[in-house]
Scaffold this active site. Structure first.
Site, PDB file in Angstrom:
ATOM      1  N   ASP A 152     -14.483 -55.686  74.412  1.00 53.04           N
ATOM      2  CA  ASP A 152     -15.894 -55.745  74.533  1.00 53.04           C
ATOM      3  C   ASP A 152     -16.117 -57.400  74.252  1.00 53.04           C
ATOM      4  O   ASP A 152     -15.851 -58.075  73.184  1.00 53.04           O
ATOM      5  CB  ASP A 152     -16.605 -55.171  73.624  1.00 53.04           C
ATOM      6  CG  ASP A 152     -18.128 -55.442  73.708  1.00 53.04           C
ATOM      7  OD1 ASP A 152     -18.984 -54.429  74.452  1.00 53.04           O
ATOM      8  OD2 ASP A 152     -18.692 -56.213  73.140  1.00 53.04           O
ATOM      9  N   TYR A 171     -21.065 -64.946  73.634  1.00 47.39           N
ATOM     10  CA  TYR A 171     -20.063 -65.317  72.527  1.00 47.39           C
ATOM     11  C   TYR A 171     -19.103 -66.392  72.985  1.00 47.39           C
ATOM     12  O   TYR A 171     -18.527 -66.842  72.231  1.00 47.39           O
ATOM     13  CB  TYR A 171     -19.079 -64.000  72.618  1.00 47.39           C
ATOM     14  CG  TYR A 171     -19.652 -62.673  72.094  1.00 47.39           C
ATOM     15  CD1 TYR A 171     -21.175 -62.640  71.863  1.00 47.39           C
ATOM     16  CD2 TYR A 171     -19.146 -61.573  72.136  1.00 47.39           C
ATOM     17  CE1 TYR A 171     -21.823 -61.426  71.415  1.00 47.39           C
ATOM     18  CE2 TYR A 171     -19.690 -60.315  72.258  1.00 47.39           C
ATOM     19  CZ  TYR A 171     -21.000 -60.177  71.608  1.00 47.39           C
ATOM     20  OH  TYR A 171     -21.531 -58.882  71.337  1.00 47.39           O
ATOM     21  N   LYS A 178     -21.558 -59.162  78.788  1.00 46.11           N
ATOM     22  CA  LYS A 178     -22.852 -59.006  78.951  1.00 46.11           C
ATOM     23  C   LYS A 178     -23.647 -60.149  79.305  1.00 46.11           C
ATOM     24  O   LYS A 178     -23.125 -61.427  79.269  1.00 46.11           O
ATOM     25  CB  LYS A 178     -23.239 -58.942  77.412  1.00 46.11           C
ATOM     26  CG  LYS A 178     -22.719 -57.570  76.786  1.00 46.11           C
ATOM     27  CD  LYS A 178     -23.250 -57.520  75.224  1.00 46.11           C
ATOM     28  CE  LYS A 178     -22.142 -56.634  74.480  1.00 46.11           C
ATOM     29  NZ  LYS A 178     -20.875 -57.465  74.075  1.00 46.11           N
ATOM     30  N   HIS A 221     -27.855 -57.810  77.637  1.00 49.84           N
ATOM     31  CA  HIS A 221     -27.675 -57.924  76.154  1.00 49.84           C
ATOM     32  C   HIS A 221     -28.904 -57.519  75.268  1.00 49.84           C
ATOM     33  O   HIS A 221     -28.716 -56.782  74.292  1.00 49.84           O
ATOM     34  CB  HIS A 221     -27.164 -59.443  75.924  1.00 49.84           C
ATOM     35  CG  HIS A 221     -26.198 -59.573  74.940  1.00 49.84           C
ATOM     36  ND1 HIS A 221     -25.545 -60.645  74.720  1.00 49.84           N
ATOM     37  CD2 HIS A 221     -26.209 -58.690  73.654  1.00 49.84           C
ATOM     38  CE1 HIS A 221     -24.792 -60.254  73.572  1.00 49.84           C
ATOM     39  NE2 HIS A 221     -25.330 -59.376  72.707  1.00 49.84           N
TER      40      HIS A 221
END
Length: 294
Positions: free
Chosen positions: A51, A56, A80, A113
């Site tokens: 994931d 990120y 996401k 998200h």
């Protein structure tokens, strides 16, 4: 072609008929420079579900690990859409960027998200996600941090039910009403921060269950999720902890132990943002300012 995963980790069938490994490896706050190493180690240990997220800033490291290990076709990959990319056309472009950064032709599960109600764009974003499925760029689509009102609106206005709702979930904050609605709609709950960032493992139910089954407190909490039917994505950069987090399928909590965990739920247990108000753009600058990306 459907992927085949390691039989040691059970899979859950999503409402679109696809399979998701019930335990995955989370990469939130893993430094982009360290992501490839951490993911390669996770894959060697036995994880087959990774994931990540555009926000990120480590999608490239995830993709590099998949290619370096030759496991592109045997790992379930999730990413996401960040808040700054909501909107129909923006979402289509954002998916292309994520595919390029991951080095993949197809994302197994693509998630919105956050709902970001202040933008009021998650419905049009959802329609774009459906188009991505139709075009074969995405296998399944889902959401993150969606509360009952957000979920009902998506279904009412588009007729398309999310396959997954990834939310903060742990014994001290698992929102029974949201959990029940997801089951009613056929949406799988995927738990992020499944250990409450460590706080839940200090609880009496965790200590009691760990002692009874000869496991760690963390394993007892993760087993609670498994028996709830949740998908879990614990994160660690330490190999021993990675192994521990995956080794939760050889014992079973009793009904009384499950109920003791259930009873820990309380509003004060929340440790993440409020989906009704969280509207940060999740740009690199924003994530760095909050310490989520170094």
């Amino acid at each position: 072609m459907a992927k085949t995963f390691d039989a040691s980790v059970p899979t859950i069938t999503l409402n679109d008929g696809s399979q998701i490994p019930q335990a995955g490896f989370g990469t939130f706050k893993i430094d982009p420079a360290d992501t490839q190493r951490a993911v390669e180690e996770a894959l060697e240990i036995g994880y087959r579900h990774i994931d990540t997220a555009s926000a990120y800033a480590n999608e490239a490291g995830v993709g590099a690990a998949l290619r370096a290990t030759g496991m592109v076709d045997s790992v379930y990959t999730v990413t996401k859409l960040r808040n700054a990319d909501q909107g129909y056309d923006n979402a289509l472009r954002a998916c292309e960027t994520s595919l390029k950064d991951l080095g993949l032709d197809r994302i197994d599960l693509y998630l919105i998200h956050w709902p970001v109600p202040t933008q009021d764009r998650y419905v049009e974003t959802w329609r774009a996600m459906r188009k991505l499925v139709d075009e074969g760029l995405v296998g399944s689509i889902g959401v993150c941090n969606f509360l009952p009102d957000h979920l009902r609106r998506l279904v009412d206005e588009t007729g398309v039910v999310p396959a997954v709702n990834q939310v903060e979930s742990h014994p001290a904050f698992w929102r029974p009403e949201l959990d029940a609605l997801c089951r009613e709609l056929g949406v799988v709950v995927e738990a992020y921060s499944p250990l409450g960032r460590g706080s839940d493992i200090e609880s009496e139910p965790a200590r009691a269950a760990a002692a009874a089954h000869g496991v760690t407190c963390a394993q007892a909490v993760l087993r609670w999720h498994i028996q709830k039917g949740h998908v879990i994505i614990p994160k660690s950069t330490h190999a021993e902890r990675m192994r521990e987090n995956l080794d939760v399928f050889g014992f079973e909590l009793t009904d009384a132990e499950m109920a003791a965990f259930d009873a820990l739920d309380c509003p004060e247990g929340q440790i993440s943002g409020d989906p009704n108000t969280f509207d940060r753009p999740q740009t690199l600058e924003d994530m760095m300012a909050r310490g989520n990306v170094k």
